[in-house]
Design a protein around this motif. Structure first.
Motif, PDB file in Angstrom:
ATOM      1  N   ASN A  43      97.411  -3.262  30.874  1.00  0.00           N
ATOM      2  CA  ASN A  43      96.670  -2.853  29.683  1.00  0.00           C
ATOM      3  C   ASN A  43      97.610  -2.441  28.565  1.00  0.00           C
ATOM      4  OD1 ASN A  43      93.861  -2.855  29.365  1.00  0.00           O
ATOM      5  ND2 ASN A  43      93.850  -0.645  29.128  1.00  0.00           N
ATOM      6  N   ARG A  44      97.424  -3.056  27.408  1.00  0.00           N
ATOM      7  CA  ARG A  44      98.154  -2.638  26.203  1.00  0.00           C
ATOM      8  C   ARG A  44      97.126  -2.263  25.152  1.00  0.00           C
ATOM      9  NH1 ARG A  44     102.494  -7.143  26.530  1.00  0.00           N
ATOM     10  NH2 ARG A  44     103.577  -6.380  28.356  1.00  0.00           N
ATOM     11  N   THR A  45      97.488  -1.325  24.314  1.00  0.00           N
ATOM     12  CA  THR A  45      96.594  -0.921  23.232  1.00  0.00           C
ATOM     13  C   THR A  45      97.301  -1.094  21.898  1.00  0.00           C
ATOM     14  OG1 THR A  45      97.292   1.375  23.559  1.00  0.00           O
ATOM     15  CG2 THR A  45      95.245   0.714  24.583  1.00  0.00           C
ATOM     16  N   LEU A  46      96.519  -1.465  20.888  1.00  0.00           N
ATOM     17  CA  LEU A  46      97.030  -1.645  19.535  1.00  0.00           C
ATOM     18  C   LEU A  46      96.210  -0.807  18.579  1.00  0.00           C
ATOM     19  CD1 LEU A  46      97.765  -4.445  20.990  1.00  0.00           C
ATOM     20  CD2 LEU A  46      97.875  -5.344  18.700  1.00  0.00           C
ATOM     21  N   ILE A  92     101.488   0.871   9.719  1.00  0.00           N
ATOM     22  CA  ILE A  92     102.267   0.837  10.950  1.00  0.00           C
ATOM     23  C   ILE A  92     101.374   0.271  12.045  1.00  0.00           C
ATOM     24  CG2 ILE A  92     103.531   2.198  12.666  1.00  0.00           C
ATOM     25  CD1 ILE A  92     103.731   4.380  10.397  1.00  0.00           C
ATOM     26  N   LEU A  93     101.847  -0.773  12.701  1.00  0.00           N
ATOM     27  CA  LEU A  93     101.171  -1.307  13.872  1.00  0.00           C
ATOM     28  C   LEU A  93     101.830  -0.689  15.091  1.00  0.00           C
ATOM     29  CD1 LEU A  93      99.304  -3.302  15.399  1.00  0.00           C
ATOM     30  CD2 LEU A  93     101.165  -4.985  15.210  1.00  0.00           C
ATOM     31  N   ALA A  94     101.061   0.027  15.891  1.00  0.00           N
ATOM     32  CA  ALA A  94     101.563   0.648  17.120  1.00  0.00           C
ATOM     33  C   ALA A  94     101.029  -0.135  18.312  1.00  0.00           C
ATOM     34  CB  ALA A  94     101.114   2.100  17.203  1.00  0.00           C
ATOM     35  N   VAL A  95     101.926  -0.465  19.249  1.00  0.00           N
ATOM     36  CA  VAL A  95     101.558  -1.167  20.474  1.00  0.00           C
ATOM     37  C   VAL A  95     102.071  -0.332  21.640  1.00  0.00           C
ATOM     38  CG1 VAL A  95     101.698  -3.307  21.792  1.00  0.00           C
ATOM     39  CG2 VAL A  95     101.859  -3.379  19.292  1.00  0.00           C
ATOM     40  N   ASN A  96     101.165   0.046  22.540  1.00  0.00           N
ATOM     41  CA  ASN A  96     101.530   0.890  23.682  1.00  0.00           C
ATOM     42  C   ASN A  96     101.125   0.255  24.991  1.00  0.00           C
ATOM     43  OD1 ASN A  96     102.215   2.737  21.702  1.00  0.00           O
ATOM     44  ND2 ASN A  96     101.316   4.461  22.761  1.00  0.00           N
ATOM     45  N   ASP A  97     101.875   0.595  26.040  1.00  0.00           N
ATOM     46  CA  ASP A  97     101.517   0.261  27.410  1.00  0.00           C
ATOM     47  C   ASP A  97     100.765   1.470  27.957  1.00  0.00           C
ATOM     48  OD1 ASP A  97     102.299   0.679  30.444  1.00  0.00           O
ATOM     49  OD2 ASP A  97     102.331  -1.470  30.052  1.00  0.00           O
TER      50      ASP A  97
END
Length: 197
Positions: A20-23, A38-43
């Motif tokens: 799962n990744r979230t944007l 700002i585009l943030a991408v997290n695991d």
């Protein structure tokens, strides 16, 4: 001996930290009130921030390019979660071509994307509200420094007081590296000849 804490493991037939990744987007200003996004991408599993992309304008085509770059480094996720800001034709095309489920949270329900919302709160409190950005390049530099600290220096209580980078390395020891990632071991068999036991 490796000890695995419950928050690290994904449950299901093939547990993986790439599931799962979230944007999400944030915005701020630099210079004389010039806005940037700002585009943030997290695991979600390791709470690791995979990318903070800052620019004055981030198109759907640009957003669709970022998952491709992250797939080459971290492997392909099973699902990406975002709000409905991410509905461009370029993103829908990327989803169809890559076979990754893209889940949109319900409008007005940011709690459905709680990990990234918590991350955005930390980013805003610890960086965006504390720093004055002179230029876009200055903002990118300060964001990169904050991201390094967030991922590699500061332990997270939700990860058993490990940093996100330590949590990812722990999972790689257990599950192996993400399939499709750049850093793949060539040989996982260790030569013991000549070593005393």
């Amino acid at each position: 001996m490796v000890i695995v804490l419950a928050p690290f493991r994904k449950h299901g037939p093939n547990p993986s930290y790439t599931e799962n990744r979230t944007l999400s987007f944030l915005s701020d200003t630099f210079g004389a009130c010039r806005k940037f996004r700002i585009l943030a991408v997290n695991d979600d599993c390791c709470r690791e921030n995979l990318a903070l992309i800052a620019d004055t304008s981030i198109s759907g085509a640009r957003v669709a390019r970022e998952p491709d770059a992250l797939v080459r480094i971290y492997g392909r996720p099973t699902r990406i979660v975002s709000d409905n800001e991410f509905t461009s034709k370029a993103i829908l095309k990327w989803v169809n071509e890559n076979g990754v489920e893209w889940h949109y949270i319900d409008p007005g329900k940011p709690q459905q994307n709680g990990y990234i919302e918590s991350f955005k709160g930390s980013l805003r409190d610890e960086c965006l509200n504390e720093e004055i950005f002179d230029t876009l390049a200055d903002a990118r530099r300060k964001l990169a420094l904050w991201r390094y600290d967030y991922n590699n220096v500061r332990p997270h209580s939700s990860l058993g007081n490990k940093t996100p980078a330590e949590a990812r390395r722990t999972l790689e020891l257990i599950d192996g590296p993400a399939s499709g990632a750049l850093a793949q071991p060539e040989n996982d068999h260790y030569q013991t000849q000549g070593l005393s036991s």
